[in-house]
Write a protein that holds these residues in place. Structure first.
Motif, PDB file in Angstrom:
ATOM      1  N   UNK A   1       0.767  -1.251  -0.083  1.00 43.68           N
ATOM      2  CA  UNK A   1       0.035  -0.034   0.029  1.00 43.68           C
ATOM      3  C   UNK A   1       0.855   1.290  -0.110  1.00 43.68           C
ATOM      4  N   UNK A   2       2.110   1.451   0.253  1.00 41.99           N
ATOM      5  CA  UNK A   2       2.919   2.436   0.366  1.00 41.99           C
ATOM      6  C   UNK A   2       4.225   2.337  -0.474  1.00 41.99           C
TER       7      UNK A   2
ATOM      8  N   UNK B   1       4.143   8.618  -0.683  1.00 37.88           N
ATOM      9  CA  UNK B   1       3.826  10.045  -0.433  1.00 37.88           C
ATOM     10  C   UNK B   1       4.094  10.355   1.036  1.00 37.88           C
ATOM     11  N   UNK B   2       4.027  11.608   1.442  1.00 35.01           N
ATOM     12  CA  UNK B   2       4.116  11.775   2.924  1.00 35.01           C
ATOM     13  C   UNK B   2       2.710  11.500   3.572  1.00 35.01           C
TER      14      UNK B   2
ATOM     15  N   UNK C   1       9.050  17.378   5.314  1.00 30.06           N
ATOM     16  CA  UNK C   1       8.995  18.650   4.000  1.00 30.06           C
ATOM     17  C   UNK C   1      10.444  19.000   3.569  1.00 30.06           C
ATOM     18  N   UNK C   2      10.352  18.941   2.265  1.00 31.39           N
ATOM     19  CA  UNK C   2      11.899  19.231   1.663  1.00 31.39           C
ATOM     20  C   UNK C   2      12.475  18.020   1.506  1.00 31.39           C
ATOM     21  N   UNK C   3      12.219  16.788   1.863  1.00 33.18           N
ATOM     22  CA  UNK C   3      13.088  15.405   1.994  1.00 33.18           C
ATOM     23  C   UNK C   3      12.665  14.655   0.643  1.00 33.18           C
ATOM     24  N   UNK C   4      13.628  14.127   0.034  1.00 34.54           N
ATOM     25  CA  UNK C   4      13.151  13.134  -1.063  1.00 34.54           C
ATOM     26  C   UNK C   4      12.207  12.118  -0.489  1.00 34.54           C
TER      27      UNK C   4
ATOM     28  N   UNK D   1      12.194   5.388   6.752  1.00 34.37           N
ATOM     29  CA  UNK D   1      10.785   4.911   7.831  1.00 34.37           C
ATOM     30  C   UNK D   1      10.563   3.583   7.708  1.00 34.37           C
ATOM     31  N   UNK D   2      10.575   2.902   6.797  1.00 35.38           N
ATOM     32  CA  UNK D   2      10.429   1.347   6.733  1.00 35.38           C
ATOM     33  C   UNK D   2      11.446   0.561   7.573  1.00 35.38           C
ATOM     34  N   UNK D   3      12.792   1.305   7.320  1.00 32.34           N
ATOM     35  CA  UNK D   3      13.595   0.786   8.392  1.00 32.34           C
ATOM     36  C   UNK D   3      13.661   0.886   9.629  1.00 32.34           C
ATOM     37  N   UNK D   4      13.036   2.296  10.149  1.00 40.15           N
ATOM     38  CA  UNK D   4      12.761   2.587  11.392  1.00 40.15           C
ATOM     39  C   UNK D   4      11.523   1.688  11.998  1.00 40.15           C
TER      40      UNK D   4
END
Length: 319
Positions: free
Chosen positions: A172-173, A178-179, A212-215, A223-226
């Motif tokens: 799903x992601x 997207x943010x 914001x402002x990040x690829x 995020x997935x790693x964390x």
């Protein structure tokens, strides 16, 4: 969602590919998890050309290296071939969301494998099968477990929770992050992450507040790693209790004093190890549904894996 692709040692599906010509069929895998998972079987020893039956092999420590050598013929060394097979399998199965390895295998054993000295004497239990080791290096976030360890209720719950979460994200992601998708995804997993690892609960929240402002692709991967590292921590009685106490806070103005006391007693009984997790969880969920709150209803903490598996009926002993 369809069946989840999961790698598996081929002998666990009942295929007679073991060194002695037999198999190690796991009925839990084939008869229970098979309803939810599409298994991708691999026997690396057969894949590299070893016969059925075949002479046994084992882990041998030579200097600072662990090699896979023949027991009867120490000149036989299949380490490099097994490593290459792991690399090929990882390329062939990039979509898998978990892997169940056969324990006590010099190719597939994932944890605590016995290692030997060159003189044949046992050295320690710190080895890992050559195929499994390389596969885990190539896919470090992939949920991995051994079939024998799935008999432990806590390990089983943790492994399957991670498999279903891994598949959820990849479905799903990951295809088009997207943010908004990242934040919505994590909002569903907040209390599950809290139960597993409170520091991660806060650190992931902080990370998502600064996108914001990040690829977005790089942010999604981080995020997935964390997220997967958070779930790799086992949910404990303390962690589950903490999550339930936070959720109970939504009920202050909804349930009666008697109902609050009943719920508190059940949560305390679970915390003391007297009843399984499903007991206070069921009552808490029953009361929270009265709120008709979409955020609460969407929490994966209620069912990180299908309820039909009944895994939480046995979660009582993890401390």
């Amino acid at each position: 969602m369809g069946k989840i692709p999961v790698g598996v040692s081929q002998c666990l599906l009942g295929e007679k590919v073991r060194f002695d010509g037999g198999h190690k069929r796991s009925r839990y895998l084939t008869d229970v998890l098979g309803e939810y998972m599409e298994f991708r079987p691999v026997c690396p020893e057969v894949a590299i050309g070893l016969g059925i039956p075949r002479k046994p092999i084992r882990l041998v420590v030579i200097g600072d290296e662990t090699r896979v050598r023949g027991v009867e013929n120490p000149d036989l060394d299949v380490t490099d071939a097994l490593v290459a097979q792991a690399e090929a399998a990882a390329q062939q199965m990039p979509d898998i969301c978990g892997y169940v390895f056969m324990q006590n295998s010099p190719s597939c054993g994932a944890y605590g494998m016995k290692r030997y000295r060159t003189n044949g004497y046992s050295m320690d239990n710190k080895g890992r099968g050559a195929y499994a080791k390389r596969f885990m290096e190539l896919m470090p976030l992939l949920p991995v477990e051994e079939a024998g360890r799935l008999n432990d209720a806590g390990l089983r719950d943790n492994f399957l929770s991670r498999v279903f979460a891994y598949h959820d994200f990849k479905t799903h992601v990951a295809p088009a992050p997207t943010a908004k998708k990242l934040i919505e995804f994590y909002s569903r997993y907040k209390y599950q992450v809290m139960a597993h690892h409170v520091p991660s609960y806060f650190s992931i929240g902080r990370y998502l507040s600064n996108l914001a402002g990040h690829d977005i692709q790089a942010s999604s991967e981080e995020f997935f790693r964390l997220f997967m590292e958070a779930l790799s921590h086992h949910a404990t009685r303390k962690g589950n209790t903490n999550a339930m106490m936070h959720l109970r806070g939504y009920l202050k103005e909804v349930i009666s004093t008697v109902e609050k006391q009943e719920l508190s007693q059940l949560i305390d009984s679970y915390k003391a190890g007297l009843v399984p997790l499903v007991v206070p969880l069921t009552l808490l969920k029953h009361h929270l549904l009265k709120l008709d709150n979409p955020y609460l209803k969407s929490q994966t903490f209620w069912s990180p894996h299908p309820e039909r598996l009944g895994l939480r009926n046995h979660i009582i002993e993890n401390v």
